[in-house]
Each structure stands twice: as structure tokens, then as C-alpha cells.
Design a protein around this motif. Structure first.
Motif, short mmCIF file in Angstrom:
data_model
loop_
_atom_site.label_atom_id
_atom_site.label_comp_id
_atom_site.label_asym_id
_atom_site.label_seq_id
_atom_site.Cartn_x
_atom_site.Cartn_y
_atom_site.Cartn_z
N LEU A 10 44.54 25.32 34.07
CA LEU A 10 43.37 25.83 35.00
C LEU A 10 42.33 26.86 34.20
O LEU A 10 43.39 28.24 33.26
N ILE A 11 40.89 27.09 34.50
CA ILE A 11 40.26 27.51 33.73
C ILE A 11 39.64 28.60 34.97
O ILE A 11 38.96 27.83 36.06
N VAL A 12 39.20 30.11 35.33
CA VAL A 12 39.17 30.48 36.41
C VAL A 12 37.65 31.39 35.44
O VAL A 12 38.27 31.91 34.66
N PHE A 13 36.54 31.33 36.26
CA PHE A 13 35.59 31.49 35.75
C PHE A 13 34.72 32.21 36.50
O PHE A 13 34.30 31.97 37.92
N ASP A 14 33.73 32.88 36.25
CA ASP A 14 32.79 33.74 37.21
C ASP A 14 31.62 32.44 37.88
O ASP A 14 30.82 32.21 36.80
N GLY A 15 31.29 32.22 38.99
CA GLY A 15 30.43 31.40 39.13
C GLY A 15 28.94 31.92 38.81
O GLY A 15 27.95 30.98 38.61
N GLU A 16 29.42 32.89 38.76
CA GLU A 16 27.87 33.46 38.92
C GLU A 16 27.31 34.23 37.55
O GLU A 16 25.71 34.35 37.21
N CYS A 17 28.13 34.49 36.78
CA CYS A 17 27.71 34.70 35.10
C CYS A 17 27.13 33.36 34.29
O CYS A 17 27.76 32.83 34.51
N GLN A 58 36.22 41.16 42.64
CA GLN A 58 34.67 41.60 42.69
C GLN A 58 33.92 42.06 41.41
O GLN A 58 34.84 42.68 41.22
N GLY A 59 32.88 42.03 40.87
CA GLY A 59 32.79 42.51 39.08
C GLY A 59 33.99 41.95 37.94
O GLY A 59 34.63 42.35 37.74
N PHE A 60 33.91 40.54 37.77
CA PHE A 60 34.87 40.02 37.58
C PHE A 60 35.02 40.42 36.43
O PHE A 60 33.84 40.55 35.09
N GLN A 61 35.63 40.65 35.09
CA GLN A 61 36.29 41.43 33.97
C GLN A 61 36.80 40.52 33.09
O GLN A 61 37.11 40.73 31.98
N THR A 62 36.68 39.27 33.48
CA THR A 62 37.42 38.40 32.87
C THR A 62 37.51 37.29 33.24
O THR A 62 37.62 36.59 34.88
N ASN A 63 37.79 36.24 32.33
CA ASN A 63 38.21 34.84 32.79
C ASN A 63 39.53 34.36 33.16
O ASN A 63 40.04 35.32 32.13
N ASN A 113 28.79 43.87 30.03
CA ASN A 113 27.39 43.80 30.08
C ASN A 113 26.87 42.66 30.25
O ASN A 113 25.46 42.43 29.83
N ARG A 114 27.64 41.88 29.99
CA ARG A 114 27.35 40.00 30.37
C ARG A 114 25.72 39.90 31.29
O ARG A 114 25.46 39.27 30.99
N TYR A 115 26.25 40.45 32.32
CA TYR A 115 24.77 40.38 33.26
C TYR A 115 23.42 41.24 32.71
O TYR A 115 22.68 39.99 32.58
N SER A 116 23.80 42.11 31.98
CA SER A 116 22.47 42.49 31.51
C SER A 116 21.84 41.29 30.45
O SER A 116 20.49 41.55 30.66
N VAL A 117 22.86 40.99 29.63
CA VAL A 117 22.36 40.18 28.14
C VAL A 117 22.34 38.86 28.94
O VAL A 117 21.03 38.59 28.12
N PHE A 118 23.10 38.08 29.69
CA PHE A 118 23.83 37.02 29.28
C PHE A 118 22.53 36.16 30.69
O PHE A 118 21.59 35.19 30.44
N ARG A 120 22.71 36.48 35.62
CA ARG A 120 23.48 35.88 36.63
C ARG A 120 22.55 34.69 37.22
O ARG A 120 21.53 34.88 37.84
N PHE A 121 23.12 34.41 37.72
CA PHE A 121 22.64 33.24 38.79
C PHE A 121 22.54 33.94 40.32
O PHE A 121 23.34 34.75 41.05
N ALA A 122 21.84 33.83 41.08
CA ALA A 122 21.62 33.80 42.81
C ALA A 122 22.29 33.29 43.10
O ALA A 122 23.08 34.55 44.19
N THR A 123 22.75 32.21 43.06
CA THR A 123 24.22 31.81 43.70
C THR A 123 25.45 31.36 43.01
O THR A 123 24.75 30.85 41.97
#
Length: 140
Positions: A10-17, A58-63, A113-118, A120-123
């Protein structure tokens, strides 16, 4: 931690990132044996796993990458995922041998810094019918 809620890897990832979702798409395309299921961190399954591991929900720091019941985080998660791919991709898993004092600060710098660099999706990512079968139960 109980891993009976899903079968296989299983891979769990931030779906908004954007970066994390890019990792998901990368794995989806290259996991030719379809050995991985997926879940977003925002899903009920993702939230439970993060909570069970004592990680922020919230504010996930890892997959998270789970292979054969072993849970990997940070750069070790990337390495564990690469080891499961065919071809030359497992060569990228050598990053797991970097000392923690090197790999952890680099990983955390990118994660913070991933949201500011890459971006973020709105949903949160919603899989289409062709991809939905690859998501674990309660994984989106």
C-alpha cells in the motif's frame, strides 16, 4: 499496527499535494505487476494509518509505503516503493543507505516546502473508474 485492512502493498499519499500525487501517478504507471494498492492520506484508511502511527492527520509530512506489513516513512518509503518496481528502478532505492543525519533533513526540507514549490490541488484527488480499482477499500 494492524495491516489487515488491506491486502498486499500500500502507498498512502497526500491527495492534495501536487508532488505526492505525482509520485502516485509515477507508481501507477510503473507498477506493472500491480503489486500496490493506493490510498490518499485524507481518506478514512489514510487517516486511520496516520493516527495509528502517531502522525499528524493534517499537514502530512510523509507518504507511507507498506510492503509485506512493514511500514516505511520519509525517504525510506520512496526506497521501499522503488525496490518493488521492475527494471532499473530498484537502483534508486540506494538512498536508504544514506545516514539519517543526511537524508532526514533533506526529506523534511522538501516536505515542509512542497506546497509552495510544487503547488496544491484545491480538492483531494478523486480516481477515475480506470484507476479506482487500484485504491484500497476506504482509500479515497
Amino acid at each position: 499496527m494492524n495491516t489487515d485492512a488491506y491486502v498486499g502493498n500500500l502507498i498512502v499519499f497526500d491527495g492534495e499535494c501536487v508532488l505526492c500525487s505525482g509520485f502516485f501517478r509515477f507508481m501507477l504507471k510503473r507498477d506493472l505487476r500491480q503489486s500496490f494498492q493506493f490510498a490518499t492520506a485524507q481518506s478514512p484508511l489514510g487517516q486511520k494509518l496516520f493516527c495509528d502511527l502517531g502522525l499528524p492527520t493534517q499537514g502530512f509530512q510523509t507518504n507511507l509505503v507498506i510492503v509485506e506489513g512493514a511500514v516505511y516513512q520519509h525517504l525510506d518509503a520512496f526506497a521501499a516503493a522503488m525496490r518493488q518496481l521492475p527494471g532499473l528502478w530498484p537502483l534508486l532505492s540506494v538512498c536508504r543507505f544514506l545516514p539519517s543525519f543526511v537524508k532526514n533533513p533533506v526529506y523534511h526540507l522538501i516536505a515542509r516546502n512542497r506546497y509552495s514549490v510544487f503547488g496544491r490541488f484545491a480538492t483531494c484527488l478523486m480516481p477515475g473508474p480506470d484507476v479506482k480499482a487500484r485504491f484500497a477499500r476506504y482509500g479515497y
